[in-house]
Design an enzyme around this catalytic site. Sequence first.
Site, mmCIF file in Angstrom:
data_model
loop_
_atom_site.group_PDB
_atom_site.id
_atom_site.type_symbol
_atom_site.label_atom_id
_atom_site.label_comp_id
_atom_site.label_asym_id
_atom_site.label_seq_id
_atom_site.Cartn_x
_atom_site.Cartn_y
_atom_site.Cartn_z
ATOM 1 N N ARG A 130 -10.156 -11.572 2.159
ATOM 2 C CA ARG A 130 -11.340 -12.664 1.760
ATOM 3 C C ARG A 130 -10.392 -13.741 1.909
ATOM 4 N NH1 ARG A 130 -11.784 -9.329 -3.927
ATOM 5 N NH2 ARG A 130 -11.276 -7.838 -2.593
ATOM 6 N N LYS A 172 0.793 -1.383 -0.011
ATOM 7 C CA LYS A 172 0.010 0.010 0.109
ATOM 8 C C LYS A 172 0.787 1.332 -0.011
ATOM 9 C CE LYS A 172 -4.065 -1.796 2.592
ATOM 10 N NZ LYS A 172 -4.897 -1.802 1.514
HETATM 11 N N1 BES Z 1 -8.177 -3.738 4.343
HETATM 12 C C1 BES Z 1 -8.434 -3.262 3.157
HETATM 13 C C2 BES Z 1 -9.711 -2.564 2.719
HETATM 14 C C3 BES Z 1 -9.771 -1.136 3.389
HETATM 15 C C4 BES Z 1 -9.043 -0.178 2.368
HETATM 16 C C5 BES Z 1 -10.284 -1.021 4.127
HETATM 17 C C6 BES Z 1 -9.285 1.107 2.793
HETATM 18 C C7 BES Z 1 -10.504 0.496 4.893
HETATM 19 C C8 BES Z 1 -9.918 1.389 4.002
HETATM 20 C C9 BES Z 1 -8.265 -4.865 2.180
HETATM 21 O O1 BES Z 1 -7.623 -5.494 2.765
HETATM 22 C C10 BES Z 1 -7.628 -4.391 0.846
HETATM 23 O O2 BES Z 1 -6.681 -3.709 0.642
HETATM 24 N N2 BES Z 1 -8.764 -4.219 -0.282
HETATM 25 C C11 BES Z 1 -8.271 -3.920 -1.611
HETATM 26 C C12 BES Z 1 -8.743 -4.851 -2.521
HETATM 27 C C13 BES Z 1 -8.215 -4.623 -3.813
HETATM 28 C C14 BES Z 1 -6.876 -4.784 -4.054
HETATM 29 C C15 BES Z 1 -9.231 -5.683 -4.695
HETATM 30 C C16 BES Z 1 -8.793 -2.529 -1.692
HETATM 31 O O3 BES Z 1 -9.959 -2.146 -1.222
HETATM 32 O O4 BES Z 1 -7.929 -1.593 -2.314
HETATM 33 MN MN MN Z 2 -5.725 -5.392 1.936
#
Ligand code: BES
Ligand code: MN
Length: 518
Positions: free
Chosen positions: A374, A300
Site C-alpha cells: 500500500r 516474514k
Molecule cells: N505481499 C504481501 C501479501 C501476501 C501474503 C500475498 C501472502 C500473498 C501471500 C503483503 O505485502 C503483506 O505482507 N501483507 C501483510 C499485511 C499485514 C502486515 C497487515 C499480510 O497480509 O500479512
Molecule cells: Mn509485505
Amino acid sequence: MEFTTSTGSIITARTACLIVGIYDSRKLTPSAQTLDEATEGLIKTLLKNGDLKGTVGQTLLVPAPQGLQCERLLLVGCGKEKELNDRNYRKVVQAAAKALLGTKAKEALCTLAELPLPELELDWKVRQAIEAFGHASYRFDQLKSEKKDEDKPVLRKVSFPHTTRGEGALIKLGILQGHAINDGIALTKDLSNLPGNVCTPSYLADQARHLSRQHKSIKATILDEKQMEKLGMGALLSVARGSRQPPRLIVMEYNGQGGASAAGGRKPGAARGTEAKNKQKPVVLVGKGLTFDAGGISLKPAAGMDEMKYDMCGGASVFGTIKAIAEMELPINVVGVVPSSENLPDGDANKPGDIVTSMSGQSIEILNTDAEGRLILCDALTYSKKFDPAIVIDIATLTGACVIALGSQAAGLLANDDELADKLLECGQKSGDRAWRLPLWEEYDEQLKSPFADMANIGGREAGTITAACFLSRYTKDYKWAHLDIAGTAWKSGSEKGATGRPVPLLTQYLIDKAKGN
Ligand code: BES
Ligand code: MN
Ligand code: ZN
C-alpha cells in the site's frame, strides 16, 4: 502457436488430431454424429461399451480410426447438452488442450466451438479454446541448463472449422483476440516466474522499454529515485530504502486512437497540442511491482518465503494486459503504472513507528514494514491523477487475508463506484477469471487511525483485505477506482507452482468491452 480457420469435411480432413465433443447422453454433438455415420457407429459403440461416458472433461484418444483421414481422434466429454454453460465449456476445452498436448500431434482440428452455448458468441468460444491451448503449452524453462525434449510441446497449429462466411469472420476475431491474450498471459507468467535476483525493478523497467520498441502504440517512461524524490513520493521511496536495488516508477502509455497519431505520442511535447483534441480519457492500470517481499524489519517467516518473488504479479499483469491490447490494437487509451521496489531488512530500512509523507501530503505511521504494498501503491495512485483518468484499477498481491477469505478462486474486488464494480464482476464471470466484491464501509476505515500521523499503514487483525483497500481509498477520492487483491489468484503453490497470468483475462475482457462502448 498458430491458429487458423478452415473449411471442408471433418471426415476427409487429414489432420494429426481431430477433436470432437461427446455428450453424456444418447444425443450426439453435430461432429460426433457426422463421425458416427462415417465410421459405422464407432462413437455409439464406444458409448455403449462404456469406454467413454461423456462426462465433462473426460477424454479418450482413438488412434487411426477407420473410415476417417485423421491420424488420431480425441473425444472429449461435454456432459449433458442442457447443462452446458460457460464454466463447463471451459472445462471441456481445458481437458482437450491437456490431452492434446500429451500426444505427439503437431497440429489439430478442433470442433469444440460448435457446442451450443446460449448467449455466448462463436468468437468467445474460440477465444476460450485458444486460451486453454496457451495455458497447456506454457513452459517456464528459461533458467534450466538442460531443456528436455520430451517436455517441449510439439503442437504448432490448431484449426477451427467453419461452414459459413459469418462463422469464419467470428472465428478470425476470436483468433486475433485469443492470440493476443495468450501473448499477454505468457508475458505476465514469465515476468512473475522469474526470480527476484533476475527480475528487479530495473529489469522490469527494461521490459517496459522493450514493449515500447515492439509496439509503436506504447510509450514507456521510467522515473528514477531522483525524479520520485522531486515529486515527493516519500511512501514509495521509504520501502526501497532497505534495498540495494534502486526503485523505479514504470509508466507505459498505450495510445490506441488513430494509428499514426499513436506514433506521434512517442515524442513528448512535439505532438502534444494536436493529440489533445478529442483524446479519450485513459483507463489507468496500477500494478504492484514488488520484486521481492521479505517483509523488511517486520521480517516474514522463512518457510515459503521464496514465493514472495511473486509480489510483482500485479505489475506483471499490467505489462501483459498492455501487450495484449496493443496486439489487438484496441481503439482506447490505457496507461499502465507500475511502482517497483524490493522490501528487505537493512540498517537503513523502514522501522516500525517510522512516519513518512506520501506524495499526496498525507502522513503515514508505518506500524508494520510488511504492509509495504500500500505504501508503494498510494504514491502511484496519486501520480495517476496526472493522466486525467476515466477509471483507475489497481492490481496487487496485497494481503494474506485475501487468500484466507477467497482462496484461489476469486480476486478480492473493492471499489468506490458501483457501476465499475459490477462491470468488473461481469467481466470476471465472462472470462472465467472471477472476482468477488468486499465492502469499503467507513467503519472499517476507522481501524487505520494513528495517534501520530494521518493514518497507520495497518488496521489490525480484523478484515485485513478491507482495511488495506481503505488505506488505498484515501488516495483515490478524485476518480472512479477499483482495487483487485490478487494474492490468492496470481500464482499456484505446491507441485504446480507457478504464475497463473491472472487477472489478464479479466482486464482484457474489460478493455475489449470498453473499446466496444459497453
Ligand atoms: N505481499 C504481501 C501479501 C501476501 C501474503 C500475498 C501472502 C500473498 C501471500 C503483503 O505485502 C503483506 O505482507 N501483507 C501483510 C499485511 C499485514 C502486515 C497487515 C499480510 O497480509 O500479512
Ligand atoms: Mn509485505
Ligand atoms: Zn508485499
